[in-house]
Design a protein around this motif. Structure first.
Motif, short mmCIF file in Angstrom:
data_model
loop_
_atom_site.label_atom_id
_atom_site.label_comp_id
_atom_site.label_asym_id
_atom_site.label_seq_id
_atom_site.Cartn_x
_atom_site.Cartn_y
_atom_site.Cartn_z
N ALA A 58 37.30 26.62 48.30
CA ALA A 58 37.59 28.06 48.20
C ALA A 58 38.90 28.41 48.88
CB ALA A 58 36.45 28.88 48.79
N ILE A 59 39.18 27.80 50.00
CA ILE A 59 40.40 28.13 50.74
C ILE A 59 41.62 27.46 50.13
CG2 ILE A 59 41.57 27.80 52.96
CD1 ILE A 59 38.74 28.29 54.23
N ASP A 62 42.39 27.96 43.95
CA ASP A 62 42.15 29.31 43.42
C ASP A 62 40.95 29.36 42.48
OD1 ASP A 62 44.26 30.44 44.85
OD2 ASP A 62 45.70 29.88 43.29
N TRP A 112 39.28 34.11 44.06
CA TRP A 112 38.85 32.75 43.75
C TRP A 112 37.89 32.86 42.57
CZ3 TRP A 112 34.13 30.18 43.58
CH2 TRP A 112 34.17 28.79 43.57
N LYS A 126 38.27 35.17 48.42
CA LYS A 126 37.88 33.91 49.07
C LYS A 126 36.96 34.14 50.26
CE LYS A 126 41.82 31.31 47.41
NZ LYS A 126 42.70 30.19 47.67
#
Length: 169
Positions: A58-59, A62, A112, A126
């Motif tokens: 997630a971080i 995208d 995301w 996110k």
């Protein structure tokens, strides 16, 4: 206080409780499942051990497609022992925590997207993915594992309060 600093205490608390539950999974019950439609205990424990990797995805990405059209879906090889589950969980947790700690507010507020077979399922900031797909998802499966433990007469750890097996925290 930034978003990652605000999330980390909750993340740490939930992951510590998850590890406490994973520590109870007996080596001899990895194939046990409560129902034919349920996943075996070892697969459930492996899933819990790999869920922190969603924070990294997630971080650092995208989007992710959980069922790509041109490839098999990403799957972790099921662990075969409690020590393997704990080792996998600890490694994934350390990486996930570092990713959260290093994320800026700007990064965490970016969208995301989750895809399946190329179709958009959802788009969230996110930071919301960390809360829902990482923490809430972990809590959900940890509770399932608690039922598996109970059905096998394995003491269920206290999580948010005393369990029927443990009177304190």
């Amino acid at each position: 206080m930034g978003l990652s600093a605000a999330l980390l205490p909750e993340f740490d608390h939930e992951m510590a409780n998850t590890r406490k539950t994973l520590e109870r999974v007996p080596d001899g019950k990895f194939d046990w499942k409560p129902h034919q439609k349920s996943m075996p205990m070892g697969n459930l424990a492996t899933h819990l051990a790999t869920l922190p990797t969603w924070a990294i995805h997630a971080i650092n990405k995208d989007s992710i497609d959980i069922a790509p059209v041109d490839a098999p879906p990403p799957r972790a090889e099921p662990a075969s022992s409690r020590s393997e589950v704990l080792e996998l969980f600890d490694a994934n947790l350390a990486e996930a925590r570092a990713a959260i700690a290093g994320a800026s507010d700007e990064q965490l507020l970016k969208p995301w997207t989750l895809f399946a077979r190329g179709k958009q399922i959802l788009t969230l900031p996110k930071v919301a993915v960390l809360r829902s797909f990482v923490m809430n998802h972990t809590i959900h499966h940890r509770a399932q594992l608690g039922v598996y433990l109970r059905l096998n007469d394995i003491p269920v750890p206290s999580i948010y309060g005393p369990s029927a097996d443990e009177g304190g925290f």
